[in-house]
Write an enzyme that holds these catalytic residues in place. Structure first.
Site, PDB file in Angstrom:
ATOM      1  NE  ARG A  71       5.098  13.249  16.480  1.00  0.00           N
ATOM      2  CZ  ARG A  71       6.154  12.544  16.851  1.00  0.00           C
ATOM      3  NH1 ARG A  71       6.310  11.289  16.433  1.00  0.00           N
ATOM      4  NH2 ARG A  71       7.079  13.056  17.627  1.00  0.00           N
ATOM      5  CE1 TYR A 212      -4.161  15.848  21.592  1.00  0.00           C
ATOM      6  CE2 TYR A 212      -2.038  15.920  20.497  1.00  0.00           C
ATOM      7  CZ  TYR A 212      -2.920  16.411  21.444  1.00  0.00           C
ATOM      8  OH  TYR A 212      -2.554  17.486  22.230  1.00  0.00           O
ATOM      9  CE  LYS A 221       5.399  16.760  12.937  1.00  0.00           C
ATOM     10  NZ  LYS A 221       6.592  17.433  13.280  1.00  0.00           N
ATOM     11  CG  HIS A 241      10.827  17.679  12.429  1.00  0.00           C
ATOM     12  ND1 HIS A 241      11.078  17.027  13.618  1.00  0.00           N
ATOM     13  CD2 HIS A 241       9.694  18.389  12.625  1.00  0.00           C
ATOM     14  CE1 HIS A 241      10.133  17.336  14.503  1.00  0.00           C
ATOM     15  NE2 HIS A 241       9.289  18.160  13.919  1.00  0.00           N
ATOM     16  CB  SER A 263       8.645  16.131  18.737  1.00  0.00           C
ATOM     17  OG  SER A 263       8.558  15.616  17.430  1.00  0.00           O
ATOM     18  CB  CYS A 265      13.742  19.842  21.093  1.00  0.00           C
ATOM     19  SG  CYS A 265      13.662  18.277  21.995  1.00  0.00           S
ATOM     20  CG  ASP A 288       6.633  20.839  12.860  1.00  0.00           C
ATOM     21  OD1 ASP A 288       7.402  20.670  13.823  1.00  0.00           O
ATOM     22  OD2 ASP A 288       5.923  19.927  12.400  1.00  0.00           O
ATOM     23  NE  ARG A 380       2.036  19.310  20.304  1.00  0.00           N
ATOM     24  CZ  ARG A 380       3.240  19.364  19.732  1.00  0.00           C
ATOM     25  NH1 ARG A 380       3.498  20.285  18.814  1.00  0.00           N
ATOM     26  NH2 ARG A 380       4.201  18.521  20.069  1.00  0.00           N
ATOM     27  N   GLY A 506      14.647  34.296  23.750  1.00  0.00           N
ATOM     28  CA  GLY A 506      15.174  35.460  23.033  1.00  0.00           C
ATOM     29  C   GLY A 506      16.689  35.574  23.107  1.00  0.00           C
TER      30      GLY A 506
HETATM   31  P1  GTP Z   1       7.056  20.235  17.984  1.00  0.00           P
HETATM   32  O1  GTP Z   1       5.894  21.094  17.684  1.00  0.00           O
HETATM   33  O2  GTP Z   1       6.711  19.028  18.788  1.00  0.00           O
HETATM   34  O3  GTP Z   1       7.834  19.855  16.755  1.00  0.00           O
HETATM   35  O4  GTP Z   1       8.026  21.063  19.013  1.00  0.00           O
HETATM   36  P2  GTP Z   1       8.998  22.326  18.832  1.00  0.00           P
HETATM   37  O5  GTP Z   1      10.347  21.852  18.391  1.00  0.00           O
HETATM   38  O6  GTP Z   1       8.358  23.376  18.016  1.00  0.00           O
HETATM   39  O7  GTP Z   1       9.185  22.813  20.361  1.00  0.00           O
HETATM   40  P3  GTP Z   1       8.669  24.151  21.090  1.00  0.00           P
HETATM   41  O8  GTP Z   1       9.306  25.387  20.505  1.00  0.00           O
HETATM   42  O9  GTP Z   1       7.208  24.115  21.144  1.00  0.00           O
HETATM   43  O10 GTP Z   1       9.276  23.948  22.553  1.00  0.00           O
HETATM   44  C1  GTP Z   1       8.931  22.878  23.375  1.00  0.00           C
HETATM   45  C2  GTP Z   1       9.258  23.150  24.805  1.00  0.00           C
HETATM   46  O11 GTP Z   1      10.620  23.539  24.964  1.00  0.00           O
HETATM   47  C3  GTP Z   1       8.412  24.288  25.384  1.00  0.00           C
HETATM   48  O12 GTP Z   1       7.968  23.925  26.663  1.00  0.00           O
HETATM   49  C4  GTP Z   1       9.380  25.437  25.466  1.00  0.00           C
HETATM   50  O13 GTP Z   1       9.068  26.324  26.498  1.00  0.00           O
HETATM   51  C5  GTP Z   1      10.736  24.757  25.667  1.00  0.00           C
HETATM   52  N1  GTP Z   1      11.831  25.588  25.085  1.00  0.00           N
HETATM   53  C6  GTP Z   1      11.862  26.106  23.839  1.00  0.00           C
HETATM   54  N2  GTP Z   1      12.989  26.852  23.648  1.00  0.00           N
HETATM   55  C7  GTP Z   1      13.686  26.781  24.807  1.00  0.00           C
HETATM   56  C8  GTP Z   1      14.929  27.349  25.238  1.00  0.00           C
HETATM   57  O14 GTP Z   1      15.634  28.055  24.512  1.00  0.00           O
HETATM   58  N3  GTP Z   1      15.323  27.035  26.509  1.00  0.00           N
HETATM   59  C9  GTP Z   1      14.580  26.238  27.329  1.00  0.00           C
HETATM   60  N4  GTP Z   1      15.046  25.984  28.552  1.00  0.00           N
HETATM   61  N5  GTP Z   1      13.385  25.716  26.962  1.00  0.00           N
HETATM   62  C10 GTP Z   1      12.954  25.977  25.720  1.00  0.00           C
HETATM   63  C1  SPV Z   2       5.897  16.802  16.531  1.00  0.00           C
HETATM   64  O1  SPV Z   2       5.671  15.872  17.314  1.00  0.00           O
HETATM   65  O2  SPV Z   2       7.017  16.971  16.013  1.00  0.00           O
HETATM   66  C2  SPV Z   2       4.828  17.775  16.229  1.00  0.00           C
HETATM   67  C3  SPV Z   2       3.480  17.508  16.748  1.00  0.00           C
HETATM   68  O3  SPV Z   2       5.073  18.734  15.528  1.00  0.00           O
HETATM   69  S1  SPV Z   2       2.596  16.399  15.740  1.00  0.00           S
HETATM   70  O4  SPV Z   2       1.875  17.163  14.721  1.00  0.00           O
HETATM   71  O5  SPV Z   2       1.623  15.692  16.601  1.00  0.00           O
HETATM   72  O6  SPV Z   2       3.489  15.480  15.100  1.00  0.00           O
HETATM   73 MN    MN Z   3       7.301  18.850  14.972  1.00  0.00          MN
END
Ligand code: GTP
Ligand code: SPV
Ligand code: MN
Length: 596
Positions: A71, A212, A221, A241, A263, A265, A288, A380, A506
């Protein structure tokens, strides 16, 4: 492929108007069928835009242009007639000026390409909460992704009928193809020509120059957050979100949790978590976005408006997120992952050893001696939600599921404890409003910089953030005693050597089950200046190897660090001026008092 115009005059007129502006070679109305998907994909494979993966049936790898990998918040605009309505957290250009600039870019921008009309529904077709969008795009990659991420096709046109309304979403990659010109594998425009624009006063989206993710899949979004947050405020509901999950305890009692993390996180990971506490079950409803409305019984019901996951690949493994891995076996699109010699995708953090040799996301030879990562950090996967083994049987229920718990959070190496609970709704809104997180590769810009990301909505709130805080307070007033309880978590604490203090993934179920017990009034909690913290012994740590010292640190509230935080929050609040609700200021004063 179906080739029809709709019975909807507004739609037909709009498509004609855009076709005249953009001068495509032809127009294709998408029917959402498998046949359509297959034809577009085989066309893209033949043209060198995509690689069919030998190891995963019906799955494809795309490599984007190195300038078009995430983004672009810097190029994202909320265009309202009065600047203050967009607020201090959004970029603003006046609508007339922005449209003039963009009309010049759109002029002839689809030459040599096909204009696709994608009728899509955000939310189940039969849900009263759903919204219809029509995306016009010149990117077949976008069409295929929209097939997975939304409900596309004739059923939408049918629901729209002759008189129904829709949200127009115009998208172009901004790369006209002249006669005889050879196409590149990922056409897009240069950064200064990219615009991701929203006109909330007329529910309109114009995106130009990027192919992208959230820049281009306009249902996500742009519609489901930036435009929907405006509609939600006007109509008295919420567009957030947030992931949505269902947790079931050993006695069969269900809890529905919605969590907002910025994002990259941890939303996708938490949404599919496999609890390590025996007897508890977790099911995924969304990863999401949540649309939430007060139901006739007074509770807040949530639906997931999407039908797929557009998830971060790096870090995803059978160890960290097995349910995501099992969702990726077939029918997926991968973007900016590495390609292995046996025709599979790979990314950093996947199970097992790294491949001896691969082709990286920039199409170069890669092995462990290369210092760059093989996959882009924001690589992704696009996967159908129905392929998730723990997708909840009620994930498409038109009326949604009742939310018991809200969680806010972010990525903070220090200061913020593993978990704390808000004293009440207003305090919870204050926690959301002051959430801060280290920036990630999901946006083009610096990574690892701490910034305020209120409610994980900094990049996605389509109006003045101060008014958005007020909307949250209003929703709490309407929900009264039926409002979800509010918690704040931080899975990302590190020690002085940069080691994670908490195992995460987990094991996060230990924190969620504590929340459920709190909701049921089964256990108390310790009062601290920042909120309520688990009493010693209440957090189930059976079988966890985390030592006592680390646990102490994880739940520690460092008064001095929080006093320093106060002055940061005060500075941050000044930008909202008189749009900052008095009740939020009162929360800040109360926190100061508790800390002194
Ligand atoms: P968007 O799709 O961008 O909105 O991201 P998201 O909030 O869905 O994040 P996602 O679950 O894909 O996690 C992003 C990164 O954080 C990945 O590399 C994960 O491995 C890492 N991550 C997720 N949960 C944890 C956790 O509990 N501990 C740690 N250390 N890393 C985590
Ligand atoms: C985010 O950035 O929070 C995402 C990926 O979920 S995107 O669809 O590119 O915004
Ligand atoms: Mn997101």
């Amino acid at each position: 492929m179906a080739n029809y115009a709709s019975r909807n005059d507004k739609l037909n007129k709009w498509v004609q108007e855009i076709a005249e502006l953009c001068s495509p070679e032809c127009i294709h109305w998408c029917d959402g069928s498998e046949e359509e998907y297959n034809q577009l994909m085989s066309h893209m494979v033949k043209n060198g835009n995509a690689i069919a993966l030998e190891k995963r049936p019906n799955s494809f790898l795309f490599r984007s242009d190195p300038s078009d990998v995430a983004r672009v918040e810097k190029r994202t605009y909320i265009s309202t007639s009065i600047e203050i309505e967009a607020g201090p957290t959004n970029n603003w250009i006046n609508p007339d000026e922005l449209k003039n600039t963009m009309r010049k870019l759109y002029k002839g921008c689809m030459r040599g390409r096909t204009l696709y009309v994608i009728p899509f529904s955000m939310g189940p077709i039969d849900s009263p909460m759903s919204k219809i969008g029509i995306e016009i795009t010149d990117s077949p990659y976008v069409v295929c992704n929209m097939h997975i991420m939304t409900r596309v096709g004739e059923k939408v046109i049918k629901k729209l009928g002759g008189k129904g309304d829709f949200i127009p979403c115009l998208h172009s990659i901004g790369a006209p193809l002249e006669k005889g010109q050879k196409d590149v594998s990922w056409p897009c425009a240069e950064m200064e020509k990219k615009y991701i624009s929203h006109f909330p006063e007329e529910n309109l989206i114009w995106s130009y120059g990027s192919g992208y993710g959230g820049n281009a899949l306009l249902g996500k979004k742009c519609l489901a957050l930036r435009i929907a947050s405006n509609i939600a405020r006007r109509e008295g509901w919420m567009a957030e979100h947030m992931l949505i999950l269902r947790l079931t305890n050993p006695k069969g009692r269900q809890y529905h949790i919605a969590a907002a993390f910025p994002s990259a996180c941890g939303k996708t990971n938490l949404a599919m978590l496999v609890p390590t506490i025996p007897g508890w079950k977790c099911e995924c409803i969304g990863d999401d976005i949540a649309w939430m409305k007060i139901a006739p019984d007074g509770r807040l019901n949530a639906i997931n408006p999407e039908t797929g996951f557009f998830g971060v690949a790096p870090g995803t493994s059978y160890d960290s997120n097995p349910m995501a891995m099992d969702s990726l076996k077939e029918n997926c699109i991968f973007t900016n992952c590495a390609l292995t010699d046996d025709g599979d995708v790979w990314w950093e953090g996947m199970d097992g050893d790294a491949p001896e040799h691969a082709i990286d996301w920039k199409n170069r030879d890669w092995d462990l001696t290369v210092s760059d990562t093989a996959a882009h950090p924001n690589a992704r996967f696009t996967a159908p939600a129905r392929q998730c083994p723990v997708i909840c049987e009620d994930w498409e229920k038109p009326e949604g599921v009742p939310i018991d718990i809200f969680i806010f959070g972010g990525r903070r190496a220090s200061v913020v404890p593993l978990v704390h609970e808000a004293y009440n709704w207003d305090h919870g809104v204050f926690l959301g409003a002051t959430a801060a997180s280290e920036t990630t590769a999901a946006n083009i810009g610096s990574v690892g910089m701490l910034r305020r990301d209120p409610f994980a909505m900094k990049p996605f709130c389509g109006y003045n953030m101060g008014d958005y805080f007020k909307h949250w307070l209003n929703m709490g007033d309407k929900l009264g005693t039926k409002a979800p309880r509010i918690f704040y978590v931080n899975w990302f604490r590190k020690d002085a050597n940069g080691r994670w203090l908490w195992p995460g993934y987990g094991e996060n179920s230990r924190v969620l089950t504590w929340m459920c017990q709190r909701v049921d009034g089964e256990i108390g909690a310790d009062e601290t200046p920042i909120g309520l913290i688990p009493k010693s012994g209440d957090l189930n740590l059976d079988g966890l190897s985390t030592d006592e010292e680390d646990m102490k640190e994880l739940l520690n509230v460092d008064t001095n660090a929080w006093k320093a935080e106060i002055s940061e929050i005060e500075k941050y609040f000044t930008q909202f001026g008189d749009r900052l609700p008095g009740r939020i200021k009162q929360q800040l004063e109360a926190l100061k008092k508790r800390l002194s």
